[in-house]
Motif scaffolding. Structure first.
Motif, PDB file in Angstrom:
ATOM      1  N   ASN A 155       1.139  -1.383   0.271  1.00  0.00           N
ATOM      2  CA  ASN A 155      -0.092  -0.080   0.254  1.00  0.00           C
ATOM      3  C   ASN A 155       1.208   1.173   0.194  1.00  0.00           C
ATOM      4  O   ASN A 155       2.206   1.407   0.436  1.00  0.00           O
ATOM      5  N   GLU A 157       2.510   4.236   1.265  1.00  0.00           N
ATOM      6  CA  GLU A 157       3.067   5.069   2.738  1.00  0.00           C
ATOM      7  C   GLU A 157       2.395   6.190   2.735  1.00  0.00           C
ATOM      8  O   GLU A 157       2.663   7.017   1.997  1.00  0.00           O
ATOM      9  N   GLU A 158       2.630   6.276   4.040  1.00  0.00           N
ATOM     10  CA  GLU A 158       2.614   7.417   5.511  1.00  0.00           C
ATOM     11  C   GLU A 158       3.509   9.023   4.942  1.00  0.00           C
ATOM     12  O   GLU A 158       4.446   8.108   4.685  1.00  0.00           O
ATOM     13  N   ASP A 159       2.628   9.831   4.276  1.00  0.00           N
ATOM     14  CA  ASP A 159       3.886  10.532   3.913  1.00  0.00           C
ATOM     15  C   ASP A 159       4.663  10.930   3.131  1.00  0.00           C
ATOM     16  O   ASP A 159       5.856  11.066   3.144  1.00  0.00           O
ATOM     17  N   GLU A 253      -3.642   7.229  -1.541  1.00  0.00           N
ATOM     18  CA  GLU A 253      -3.197   8.110  -0.528  1.00  0.00           C
ATOM     19  C   GLU A 253      -1.424   8.722  -1.672  1.00  0.00           C
ATOM     20  O   GLU A 253      -1.341  10.478  -1.026  1.00  0.00           O
ATOM     21  N   ASP A 254      -0.698   8.116  -1.915  1.00  0.00           N
ATOM     22  CA  ASP A 254       0.613   8.501  -2.359  1.00  0.00           C
ATOM     23  C   ASP A 254       0.362   9.566  -3.880  1.00  0.00           C
ATOM     24  O   ASP A 254       1.734   9.716  -4.550  1.00  0.00           O
ATOM     25  N   ASN A 341       9.570  12.725  -3.210  1.00  0.00           N
ATOM     26  CA  ASN A 341       8.522  12.140  -2.756  1.00  0.00           C
ATOM     27  C   ASN A 341       8.270  14.166  -2.788  1.00  0.00           C
ATOM     28  O   ASN A 341       9.461  14.915  -1.915  1.00  0.00           O
TER      29      ASN A 341
END
Length: 376
Positions: A155, A157-159, A253-254, A341
């Motif tokens: 999935n 990743e956060e941030d 989400e990313d 990122n």
């Protein structure tokens, strides 16, 4: 998915049809004038479909994934086609399980086909269900070819919010990025499918895509020309997602805009809605020589596709979520491509956005693409 929107996958297939009674001029509600014999009314399409599903499937309809597959209104012909295809798979599974001569592998393959037929939309699955469908696909490949693949369901990743920058001054039109993309993402060799376009444009003419040459076969860089690449821009407001009638494509989400190939119905609405020519359709079964298949795959990325579905650039999700650059970035010999990122203040792409005069294509559309251009 916001709570104030009706969930597309919640339709009422289990509705009860109320019975109605009537009386006539004789004043009786039954018997007497013989006008109260029950009428043989033709079933409505919904009732017919309900009865057909119950008769053919029974309790199976309540299993996870099944309601998503059959929870769609359709006419009788479509219902029978859907049921026939599914029941043929079931018949094959039953025949394999009861045959004395059938091998255990044939039985296992039939069971996998059955379970894959009734799985739900990937984005609605929990992690356990995602792992299960990936395991089935890996095992199916083993049974069919005798070889192994490595498929991920990792999935976002956060941030992490992925973004891309393209240095027009450095691109020399070599197309190493195109070749690397084709190989990395198992694109159809017969149709010569390519996610990336490199546009050769004349100096002083601006960004005129109508006059650009996307299929040049001469030595580069050509004098008096510059080069500019396009692909899926992974918009924050992707119009392709909005028009999909079955929600087979969505934004992760990313920031990656992805496709569930097993849920896509091939209507090509997304292809028409994309203002950047970022979508590709499989008019025939994609063919990749076995020895050329990239066996490091992601469910939402470069796993093998089928005829009649859409596909597109995923920023090499199988690589980017593993901490690597997309194949095109890694292959570029001039360093014209930058990926990273956007939420990391120390990333190279953040430095580019903060220190270069960047722009995006068709910004007036409000699609908010995460793909910027700049020049030295």
């Amino acid at each position: 998915m916001s709570d104030n929107k009706k969930k597309w996958f919640t339709l009422n297939l289990n509705s009860k049809h109320k019975q109605t009674s009537s009386s006539c001029g004789c004043g009786k509600t039954s018997g007497g004038c013989n006008s109260h014999q029950p009428k043989k009314e033709e079933l409505s399409n919904d009732a017919f479909f309900e009865a057909a599903v119950d008769a053919s499937i029974g309790d199976e309809r309540h299993k996870d994934g099944f309601d998503q597959v059959f929870d769609v209104k359709m006419d009788r012909r479509s219902a029978f086609k859907k049921l026939t295809a599914s029941l043929l798979i079931g018949a094959g599974a039953a025949a394999s399980c009861t045959s004395v001569t059938s091998s255990s592998e044939s039985k296992e393959k039939a069971q996998i086909d059955w379970e894959e037929q009734f799985k739900g939309n990937y984005k609605l699955m929990d992690d356990k269900e995602k792992s299960a469908t990936v395991d089935r696909l890996v095992r199916s490949y083993q049974l069919r070819t005798g070889k192994n693949i490595n498929m991920s369901s990792k999935n976002a990743e956060e941030d992490v919010l992925f973004g891309y920058a393209f240095n027009i001054s450095k691109c020399q039109g070599y197309m190493d990025c195109v070749s690397a993309c084709v190989e990395e993402n198992n694109q159809d060799r017969n149709s010569e499918m390519q996610y990336i376009r490199i546009h050769e444009m004349k100096d002083g003419k601006g960004f005129n895509f109508n006059e650009a040459d996307d299929n040049y076969y001469h030595e580069v860089p050509a004098e008096g020309h510059f080069y500019m690449g396009t692909q899926c821009f992974h918009c924050d407001n992707p119009p392709c997602v909005e028009v999909c009638p079955v929600q087979a494509t969505w934004r992760e989400e990313d920031g990656l805009v992805v496709v569930d190939y097993d849920w896509c119905v091939g209507c090509r609405y997304c292809m028409a809605a994309c203002p950047y020519d970022g979508r590709r359709f499989n008019w025939s079964k994609p063919e990749v020589p076995e020895e050329e298949i990239n066996k490091n795959q992601h469910y939402l990325g470069n796993r093998m596709r089928k005829k009649g579905v859409m596909e597109k650039c995923t920023f090499c999700v199988q690589r980017s979520r593993a901490g690597k650059n997309p194949a095109c970035v890694e292959a570029c010999p001039t360093g014209a491509r930058i990926f990273g990122n956007l939420l990391d203040p120390n990333s190279t792409i953040r430095w580019v956005l903060e220190n270069k005069k960047v722009f995006r294509l068709k910004e007036d559309l409000g699609t908010e693409p995460k793909f910027w251009y700049f020049m030295d």
